[in-house]
Design an enzyme around this catalytic site. Sequence first.
Site, short mmCIF file in Angstrom:
data_model
loop_
_atom_site.label_atom_id
_atom_site.label_comp_id
_atom_site.label_asym_id
_atom_site.label_seq_id
_atom_site.Cartn_x
_atom_site.Cartn_y
_atom_site.Cartn_z
N VAL A 90 6.28 13.43 -16.59
CA VAL A 90 6.60 14.98 -16.39
C VAL A 90 6.08 15.57 -15.28
CG1 VAL A 90 6.66 17.42 -17.35
CG2 VAL A 90 7.10 14.81 -18.91
N GLY A 91 7.08 15.87 -14.46
CA GLY A 91 6.21 17.32 -13.48
C GLY A 91 5.27 16.22 -12.65
N ALA A 92 5.93 14.79 -12.21
CA ALA A 92 4.84 13.99 -11.72
C ALA A 92 5.29 13.54 -10.00
CB ALA A 92 4.54 12.37 -11.85
N GLY A 93 6.81 14.85 -9.66
CA GLY A 93 7.30 14.59 -8.60
C GLY A 93 7.97 13.32 -8.48
N SER A 97 12.59 16.23 -14.16
CA SER A 97 13.51 17.67 -14.26
C SER A 97 14.80 17.53 -14.47
CB SER A 97 13.31 18.88 -14.51
OG SER A 97 13.02 19.34 -13.00
N ALA A 98 15.14 17.64 -13.56
CA ALA A 98 16.45 16.79 -12.72
C ALA A 98 17.19 15.63 -14.15
CB ALA A 98 16.49 17.05 -11.65
N ALA A 99 16.15 14.86 -14.20
CA ALA A 99 17.16 13.82 -14.71
C ALA A 99 17.16 14.22 -16.41
CB ALA A 99 15.97 12.51 -14.84
N ASP A 139 16.64 16.44 -6.24
CA ASP A 139 16.14 15.10 -6.93
C ASP A 139 17.26 15.75 -7.86
OD1 ASP A 139 13.88 16.40 -7.15
OD2 ASP A 139 12.70 16.84 -8.59
O1 PMV Z 1 6.77 17.42 -5.72
P1 PMV Z 1 8.65 17.57 -5.76
O2 PMV Z 1 9.56 16.19 -6.43
O3 PMV Z 1 8.82 18.19 -6.37
O4 PMV Z 1 9.09 16.98 -4.09
C1 PMV Z 1 8.59 18.32 -3.34
C2 PMV Z 1 9.38 18.07 -2.16
C3 PMV Z 1 9.10 18.84 -1.31
O5 PMV Z 1 9.57 18.53 0.21
C4 PMV Z 1 7.63 19.34 -0.58
C5 PMV Z 1 9.79 20.66 -1.93
C6 PMV Z 1 11.15 20.87 -1.98
O6 PMV Z 1 11.62 20.99 -2.43
O7 PMV Z 1 11.99 19.59 -1.23
#
Ligand code: PMV
Length: 304
Positions: A90-93, A97-99, A139
Amino acid sequence: GEAAEGRGRGKLILFGEHAVVHGYAAVACGLPLGAVACVRRGHSESFRVDHPAGSFEAEGKVLEAARGIVARFGLRLEELDGFVRLEVPVGAGMGSSAALAVALARAAQKLSGRGDAQTVEEAVSFAEGLFHGKASGIDQSAALGGGVFAFKRDGAGGPPTIEPVRAPTLRLVVAQVAPSASTAEMVASVSALAERRSSTAAIFEAIGQVATEGRQALEAGDLQAVGELMNINQGLLAALGVSIPAIDEACRLARDAGASGVKLTGAGGGGCVVALGPDEATTRAIQEGWEVRGWPVYTFTLES
Ligand code: PMV
């Protein structure tokens, strides 16, 4: 009654984070892992979300999103019995959330027999708006579609350009090396840097070019070039101030183990790194090197 299941994919940004916010191209991919939602008609007091590090009951924005998603298919969350299982942290990039939103929308669509692909997209946009405010939409595209794709924001605020990228088989290793920073805060700090230092524009420009070359290297099946460009992208992200010592260390360990390339993925300031392995054995070596440090590691083979 019958249970309906829906799936959504997680994502990784391969090239172009941060610069993408300022209008440059990025390359991302949908992952074989993401979220699975399971719903049936019934009754429950709560909506459970299981994830790799535990489990929680939906509340706040997650609950509001879940309610809004199923409502678009004429359903009430209180009249459903269901849960979501996240396969990515969760929340790791990695687009959890979209999944989640895609999985739940697809399950709700199946159960209700109402709505179409556009209703699903609209429900997911609503949820992502709640979670992330003005999200770039990467995402969401990955969670719905999967595969490798190029992404570019529309300068005039219209829909982004999304183009599939034909890529060779990619062996990716991902580690979460630190707690994730807030994407909104990282984006704001990079934008503030850009306001103070006009030379930052050249870094965005270079990242955009790396993403464009990265796409070409993928389409040419040149994994060595893809890796080299990932390394350049990491250097440019460090120049923007979004790398941290744990990310730098993970990059060094992966390169020592023979990675073709490695970089942070997502907003930086914490979170995940992604390495490209040239072969199975090297991929394992990267994974083991990171696991010794105690970082949770995920490996993916994206088939061409
Ligand atoms: O960490 P994430 O998956 O939210 O990716 C951020 C990517 C950015 O380019 C920094 C922000 C964005 O909305 O594209």
